[in-house]
Design a protein around this motif. Sequence first.
Motif, PDB file in Angstrom:
ATOM      1  N   CYS A   1       0.856  -1.103  -0.157  1.00  0.00           N
ATOM      2  CA  CYS A   1       0.128   0.037  -0.113  1.00  0.00           C
ATOM      3  C   CYS A   1       0.805   1.355   0.061  1.00  0.00           C
ATOM      4  N   ALA A   2       2.098   1.224  -0.682  1.00  0.00           N
ATOM      5  CA  ALA A   2       2.700   2.253  -0.677  1.00  0.00           C
ATOM      6  C   ALA A   2       2.292   3.494  -1.554  1.00  0.00           C
ATOM      7  N   ASP A   3       2.462   4.769  -0.909  1.00  0.00           N
ATOM      8  CA  ASP A   3       1.984   5.702  -1.849  1.00  0.00           C
ATOM      9  C   ASP A   3       2.778   7.137  -2.045  1.00  0.00           C
ATOM     10  N   VAL A   4       3.990   6.533  -1.896  1.00  0.00           N
ATOM     11  CA  VAL A   4       5.127   7.693  -2.233  1.00  0.00           C
ATOM     12  C   VAL A   4       6.288   6.870  -2.576  1.00  0.00           C
ATOM     13  N   MET A   5       7.065   7.468  -3.696  1.00  0.00           N
ATOM     14  CA  MET A   5       8.153   6.802  -4.153  1.00  0.00           C
ATOM     15  C   MET A   5       9.489   7.993  -4.287  1.00  0.00           C
ATOM     16  N   PHE A   6      10.419   7.523  -3.585  1.00  0.00           N
ATOM     17  CA  PHE A   6      11.588   8.618  -3.571  1.00  0.00           C
ATOM     18  C   PHE A   6      12.561   8.236  -4.775  1.00  0.00           C
ATOM     19  N   VAL A   7      12.790   8.969  -5.735  1.00  0.00           N
ATOM     20  CA  VAL A   7      13.713   8.866  -6.602  1.00  0.00           C
ATOM     21  C   VAL A   7      15.283   9.512  -6.362  1.00  0.00           C
ATOM     22  N   LEU A   8      16.085   8.675  -6.324  1.00  0.00           N
ATOM     23  CA  LEU A   8      17.652   9.047  -5.949  1.00  0.00           C
ATOM     24  C   LEU A   8      18.255   9.316  -7.257  1.00  0.00           C
ATOM     25  N   GLN A   9      19.336  10.054  -7.217  1.00  0.00           N
ATOM     26  CA  GLN A   9      20.244  10.216  -8.423  1.00  0.00           C
ATOM     27  C   GLN A   9      20.637   9.229  -8.999  1.00  0.00           C
ATOM     28  N   GLU A  10      20.935   8.134  -8.197  1.00  0.00           N
ATOM     29  CA  GLU A  10      21.522   6.945  -8.526  1.00  0.00           C
ATOM     30  C   GLU A  10      20.475   5.950  -9.354  1.00  0.00           C
ATOM     31  N   GLN A  11      19.357   6.799  -9.756  1.00  0.00           N
ATOM     32  CA  GLN A  11      18.035   5.985  -9.956  1.00  0.00           C
ATOM     33  C   GLN A  11      17.656   4.900  -9.083  1.00  0.00           C
ATOM     34  N   ASP A  12      17.958   4.948  -7.834  1.00  0.00           N
ATOM     35  CA  ASP A  12      17.261   4.304  -7.100  1.00  0.00           C
ATOM     36  C   ASP A  12      15.901   4.549  -6.784  1.00  0.00           C
ATOM     37  N   CYS A  13      15.163   3.581  -6.489  1.00  0.00           N
ATOM     38  CA  CYS A  13      13.637   3.934  -6.029  1.00  0.00           C
ATOM     39  C   CYS A  13      13.318   3.358  -4.843  1.00  0.00           C
ATOM     40  N   ILE A  14      12.928   4.158  -3.790  1.00  0.00           N
ATOM     41  CA  ILE A  14      12.594   3.526  -2.623  1.00  0.00           C
ATOM     42  C   ILE A  14      11.005   4.022  -2.285  1.00  0.00           C
ATOM     43  N   PHE A  15      10.142   2.922  -2.266  1.00  0.00           N
ATOM     44  CA  PHE A  15       8.731   3.197  -1.741  1.00  0.00           C
ATOM     45  C   PHE A  15       8.615   3.509  -0.200  1.00  0.00           C
ATOM     46  N   ALA A  16       7.610   4.218  -0.017  1.00  0.00           N
ATOM     47  CA  ALA A  16       7.285   4.570   1.507  1.00  0.00           C
ATOM     48  C   ALA A  16       5.892   4.874   1.608  1.00  0.00           C
ATOM     49  N   HIS A  17       5.304   5.411   2.847  1.00  0.00           N
ATOM     50  CA  HIS A  17       4.040   5.715   3.122  1.00  0.00           C
ATOM     51  C   HIS A  17       3.762   7.076   3.694  1.00  0.00           C
ATOM     52  N   LYS A  18       2.886   7.829   3.170  1.00  0.00           N
ATOM     53  CA  LYS A  18       2.883   8.974   3.563  1.00  0.00           C
ATOM     54  C   LYS A  18       2.585   9.266   5.258  1.00  0.00           C
ATOM     55  N   ILE A  19       1.760   8.579   5.382  1.00  0.00           N
ATOM     56  CA  ILE A  19       1.276   8.589   6.705  1.00  0.00           C
ATOM     57  C   ILE A  19       2.345   8.375   7.922  1.00  0.00           C
ATOM     58  N   TYR A  20       3.173   7.515   7.870  1.00  0.00           N
ATOM     59  CA  TYR A  20       4.514   7.440   8.546  1.00  0.00           C
ATOM     60  C   TYR A  20       5.452   8.226   8.607  1.00  0.00           C
ATOM     61  N   LEU A  21       5.425   8.796   7.408  1.00  0.00           N
ATOM     62  CA  LEU A  21       6.501  10.061   7.328  1.00  0.00           C
ATOM     63  C   LEU A  21       5.838  11.309   7.861  1.00  0.00           C
ATOM     64  N   ALA A  22       4.819  11.676   7.400  1.00  0.00           N
ATOM     65  CA  ALA A  22       4.149  12.797   7.642  1.00  0.00           C
ATOM     66  C   ALA A  22       4.050  12.931   9.145  1.00  0.00           C
ATOM     67  N   THR A  23       3.730  12.154   9.742  1.00  0.00           N
ATOM     68  CA  THR A  23       3.484  12.038  11.477  1.00  0.00           C
ATOM     69  C   THR A  23       4.783  12.009  12.320  1.00  0.00           C
ATOM     70  N   SER A  24       5.921  11.809  11.388  1.00  0.00           N
ATOM     71  CA  SER A  24       7.124  11.734  12.104  1.00  0.00           C
ATOM     72  C   SER A  24       8.053  12.680  11.662  1.00  0.00           C
ATOM     73  N   SER A  25       7.725  13.679  10.807  1.00  0.00           N
ATOM     74  CA  SER A  25       8.649  14.737  10.324  1.00  0.00           C
ATOM     75  C   SER A  25       7.626  16.024   9.789  1.00  0.00           C
ATOM     76  N   SER A  26       7.848  17.076  10.511  1.00  0.00           N
ATOM     77  CA  SER A  26       7.110  18.304   9.846  1.00  0.00           C
ATOM     78  C   SER A  26       7.679  18.691   8.498  1.00  0.00           C
ATOM     79  N   LYS A  27       8.875  18.220   8.069  1.00  0.00           N
ATOM     80  CA  LYS A  27       9.149  18.551   6.884  1.00  0.00           C
ATOM     81  C   LYS A  27       8.278  17.835   5.785  1.00  0.00           C
TER      82      LYS A  27
END
Length: 694
Positions: A265-291
């Motif tokens: 149920c990942a709803d966010v994907m981070f694309v790094l310059q090395e073309q690595d892709c990391i899937f994550a979840h908004k709710i976990y990141l947003a509730t842990s970090s104001s940024k």
Amino acid sequence: MDIDMDYERPNVETIKCVVVGDNAVGKTRLICARACNTTLTQYQLLATHVPTVWAIDQYRVCQEVLERSRDVVDEVSVSLRLWDTFGDHHKDRRFAYGRSDVVVLCFSIANPNSLNHVKTMWYQEIKHFCPRTPVILVGCQLDLRYADLEAVNRARRPLARPIKRGDILPPERGREVAKELGIPYYETSVFDQFGIKDVFDNAIRAALISRRHLQFWKSHLKKVQKPLLQAPFLPPKAPPPVIKIPECPTPNMNEAGYLLDSPLCADVMFVLQEQDCIFAHKIYLATSSSKFYDLFLMECEESPHSDDTQCNKENTNKDVLTGQLETNSDSDEASLKSPDVKIPPPESSESLNMLEPESGETNSAARSLSSWGKGFVSVHKEMQVNPVSKRTCPVTVVKMDSSVQAAPFKTVLQFLYTGQLDENEKDLTRLAQIAEILEVFDLRMMVENIMNKEAFMNQEITKAFHVRKANRIKECLCKGTFSDVTFKLDDGSIKAHKPLLICSCEWMSAMFGGSFIESSNSEVALPNINKTSMQAVLDYLYTKQLSSSQELDTLELIALANRFCLPHLTALAEQHAVQELTKASMSGVAIDGEVLSYLELAQFHNANQLAAWCLHYICTNYNSVCSKFRKEIKAKSSDNQEYFERHRWPPVWYLKEEDHYQRVKKEREKEDVALNKHHSKRKWCFWNSSAVVA
């Protein structure tokens, strides 16, 4: 002190009382309760029987025992000497019967054989050695009639014969044998301290009456009564069962970390310059970090036509953006919106730099983030294939700057999911730099503590991190921010977050993490569930606390907790129900009907503790409940009916004994009145005849 001193005291009657009966019926404990005032705990009473004989020498060596032997019965001073005997049938007891004044014949109400031996062995032996000595029959261990036999059997030695419910003798059995033998009958319980005085006081009366017939010149024995009736023993009400709350399931941080590694149920994907892709979840990141909260809220604002489950429009206004919420500041709480972050309205062309979509992207425009924060390049939404479920779903794509490397960035995400940092992390310096760039200040401080050999201080940081995260999760549940699923209920809908549900409930994990269609749907229909109960379940799953809503239907919540396999929530709901029922009962509100309706529903939904409390309430108030709800009582299941009959209070055997006691008491009162009239008539005739002679 010499044993013969009481024989020399005038008007003090020394009574020799011999106690006989089978082994392990309670003879010695009964004697010790009278002679030594011994009080035993329940576990001592249930312990393995050790064959003992209480010695007559106690009257010589123990002043306290000698003092307790003295008593006054019907204005007669007596000194009671108790003789204990062996319970083995083959042993010789003639030494004990010699010059006995009364014999107390004991049996156990939990051992039918001991009552049978009263007629077949003991009474015959007594009449053989002391034919004119009065006998009193005593049923010992009365407390076993209403005790928890399972606890009793557990306390006995492993090879001992277990006591069965069918072994317990009713009072009428002992009374019938006593009537057949023509002797008085009493019951005792050393554990409840019941009947001990009745037994020995009436044994003294029987001995004194027998002595009065033989020694008619003793005028001080004229007031001695025949053995009195014993009022039946009303067992105490069983205490209500205590609702036990199992240990609260703590949030499984390892499971949250696993969710990052296997992004269901990942709803966010981070694309790094090395073309690595990391899937994550908004709710976990947003509730842990104001940024990240600001980033995803801004992304929602820039995508007004996106699906409602991906962004709650109600939470994109300025009130929400400037609302106060705890943040990851260096030491204090700060407002949710960072003061240095300016989010211009969507129509402001100065702040929007529309980038050309790269390969693999959709035609949706990407927003530049280079001027918004370090480490971020752009953000846009596109359709991506989830690496776990292999289903295509909308995902927020965040392109990161070249300064953000994959390994330390993954560690940062791991911290935002779990709140934990491995002290053995290799590249702490690089990790601190990434945490500074992404404004994850908690992580930066933890790294500094590890580098300064002060890792013990990280415990307080972790605690504060989880408190802030829990508060933000409550906020997101209340407002539906970053929700990715909507539950359609009978009377409305509720927004929720699949990642949090997957980590909080195995039932939800199976539904959203498996091959079910709900795992890819943004709407899930849950029939026969109302909004209030579902909201209480979600509150529990998010906070591990029970909602205190006044509109909450406890039975509905219990049914839902059972459906979702949440035993801790079931226990909390049971406790809440019992507290409400108890409060209503104490305020004078009749709860009999409500308890009856709770009973079978609680049993059906596996609320066993609430069902046990309802059974206890009905049993301890059986007469009043049955008088008002007889039909409802009779309509209960056969198991419940059997439970009522076995545990009702007052018990049936007590009611029968009370009726018998009142009936015999009235008969004896009539006999006493008739006897008094007879004595008065004889006196009148005597005086008249004396007057004529004169």
